[in-house]
Enzyme design. Sequence first.
Site, PDB file in Angstrom:
ATOM      1  N   ASN A   9      -9.704  -0.090   7.866  1.00  0.00           N
ATOM      2  CA  ASN A   9      -8.434   0.191   7.192  1.00  0.00           C
ATOM      3  C   ASN A   9      -7.807  -1.155   6.868  1.00  0.00           C
ATOM      4  O   ASN A   9      -7.292  -1.827   7.763  1.00  0.00           O
ATOM      5  CB  ASN A   9      -7.515   1.009   8.108  1.00  0.00           C
ATOM      6  N   TRP A  10      -7.885  -1.513   5.605  1.00  0.00           N
ATOM      7  CA  TRP A  10      -7.370  -2.834   5.212  1.00  0.00           C
ATOM      8  C   TRP A  10      -5.848  -2.879   5.208  1.00  0.00           C
ATOM      9  O   TRP A  10      -5.260  -3.949   5.076  1.00  0.00           O
ATOM     10  CB  TRP A  10      -7.875  -3.198   3.811  1.00  0.00           C
ATOM     11  N   LYS A  11      -5.213  -1.735   5.296  1.00  0.00           N
ATOM     12  CA  LYS A  11      -3.751  -1.668   5.166  1.00  0.00           C
ATOM     13  C   LYS A  11      -3.335  -2.383   3.866  1.00  0.00           C
ATOM     14  O   LYS A  11      -4.088  -2.358   2.900  1.00  0.00           O
ATOM     15  CB  LYS A  11      -3.056  -2.262   6.382  1.00  0.00           C
ATOM     16  N   HIS A  94      -1.636   8.455   8.749  1.00  0.00           N
ATOM     17  CA  HIS A  94      -1.675   7.223   9.548  1.00  0.00           C
ATOM     18  C   HIS A  94      -0.293   7.025  10.173  1.00  0.00           C
ATOM     19  O   HIS A  94       0.731   7.342   9.563  1.00  0.00           O
ATOM     20  CB  HIS A  94      -2.036   6.029   8.660  1.00  0.00           C
ATOM     21  N   GLU A  96       1.546   4.594  10.509  1.00  0.00           N
ATOM     22  CA  GLU A  96       2.495   3.793   9.714  1.00  0.00           C
ATOM     23  C   GLU A  96       3.148   4.645   8.627  1.00  0.00           C
ATOM     24  O   GLU A  96       4.287   4.409   8.242  1.00  0.00           O
ATOM     25  CB  GLU A  96       1.777   2.556   9.132  1.00  0.00           C
ATOM     26  N   GLU A 165      -5.475   7.647  17.243  1.00  0.00           N
ATOM     27  CA  GLU A 165      -4.923   6.292  17.225  1.00  0.00           C
ATOM     28  C   GLU A 165      -3.620   6.261  18.007  1.00  0.00           C
ATOM     29  O   GLU A 165      -2.545   6.586  17.464  1.00  0.00           O
ATOM     30  CB  GLU A 165      -4.643   5.861  15.779  1.00  0.00           C
ATOM     31  N   GLY A 171      -2.468  -2.441  16.061  1.00  0.00           N
ATOM     32  CA  GLY A 171      -1.992  -3.763  15.659  1.00  0.00           C
ATOM     33  C   GLY A 171      -1.304  -4.532  16.769  1.00  0.00           C
ATOM     34  O   GLY A 171      -0.646  -5.537  16.513  1.00  0.00           O
ATOM     35  N   SER A 209      -6.570  -1.419  17.807  1.00  0.00           N
ATOM     36  CA  SER A 209      -7.043  -2.721  18.281  1.00  0.00           C
ATOM     37  C   SER A 209      -8.504  -2.709  18.716  1.00  0.00           C
ATOM     38  O   SER A 209      -8.878  -3.387  19.679  1.00  0.00           O
ATOM     39  CB  SER A 209      -6.137  -3.250  19.395  1.00  0.00           C
ATOM     40  N   GLY A 230      -8.437  -1.614  11.984  1.00  0.00           N
ATOM     41  CA  GLY A 230      -7.470  -2.281  11.116  1.00  0.00           C
ATOM     42  C   GLY A 230      -7.739  -3.771  11.027  1.00  0.00           C
ATOM     43  O   GLY A 230      -8.606  -4.213  10.272  1.00  0.00           O
ATOM     44  N   GLY A 231      -7.029  -4.542  11.834  1.00  0.00           N
ATOM     45  CA  GLY A 231      -7.099  -6.008  11.771  1.00  0.00           C
ATOM     46  C   GLY A 231      -8.515  -6.564  11.738  1.00  0.00           C
ATOM     47  O   GLY A 231      -8.825  -7.442  10.922  1.00  0.00           O
TER      48      GLY A 231
END
Length: 247
Positions: A9-11, A94, A96, A165, A171, A209, A230-231
């Site tokens: 997930n590149w966000k 998600h 966010e 999640e 994150g 994470s 993600g990251g």
Amino acid sequence: MRKQLIAGNWKMNGSLAANQALLSAVAAGASGASCQVAVCVPAPYLAQVQGLLAGTPIALGAQDVSQHEAGAFTGEVSSGMLREFGVRYCLVGHSERRQYHGETDALVAAKAQRALAAGITPVVCVGETLAEREAGRTEEVVKRQLAAVIHANGHCISEIVVAYEPVWAIGTGKTASPEQAQQVHAVLRSQLHAATTHSDRVLILYGGSMNAANAAQLLSQPDIDGGLVGGASLKAPDFLSIVAAAR
Ligand code: PEP
């Protein structure tokens, strides 16, 4: 056995140049992967990434979809539009989006329904906040979030992917322990089992994470069928280490 899925997930990250560099490294490193691999990219890059992924086994994913089919919904992207770019997966719900855009369980369920109708696999994200975990409400929260999607999608529910999640792990560098994650995955698995005779084919990913150091242990749990990353998906070596730890 379910083939695991590692989805990046590149966000809201990337650029034309950075995407090209990242994906040429990821595609080269993932060519012999034993798991499935996908990248969920920002909407403006769908066309570019569709081109970059052509001829690779990596699937294209989006990060959101409108619950509406078409019309006066400025700024929204429809499932039909995603489909035109070869999108195979779409994140829905998600944390966010739930947190910053007020997405409710009902809206997430409607988005999942819209994706399924277009032949796109919704990756339905569920997870508790730290306060909910500390109040002993983890199971109640994730079951409520998944129940809305089950209720709206009936027998199609075996076509979704679920991503557990925990919000406190996204994150933050804090990861659920393999035991904590497995416990919630088992709850979700039994909820799916009660809803469909095909629950065994539903992938339940862990996200929060996940990184090169913790992936192998998480991915070895019986009900963890992959990762939503993600990251670490923005760095080819890290993402490829996670892909290599999957089966
Ligand atoms: C995510 O955005 O879905 C996610 C899991 O992020 P991170 O891996 O950075 O925690």
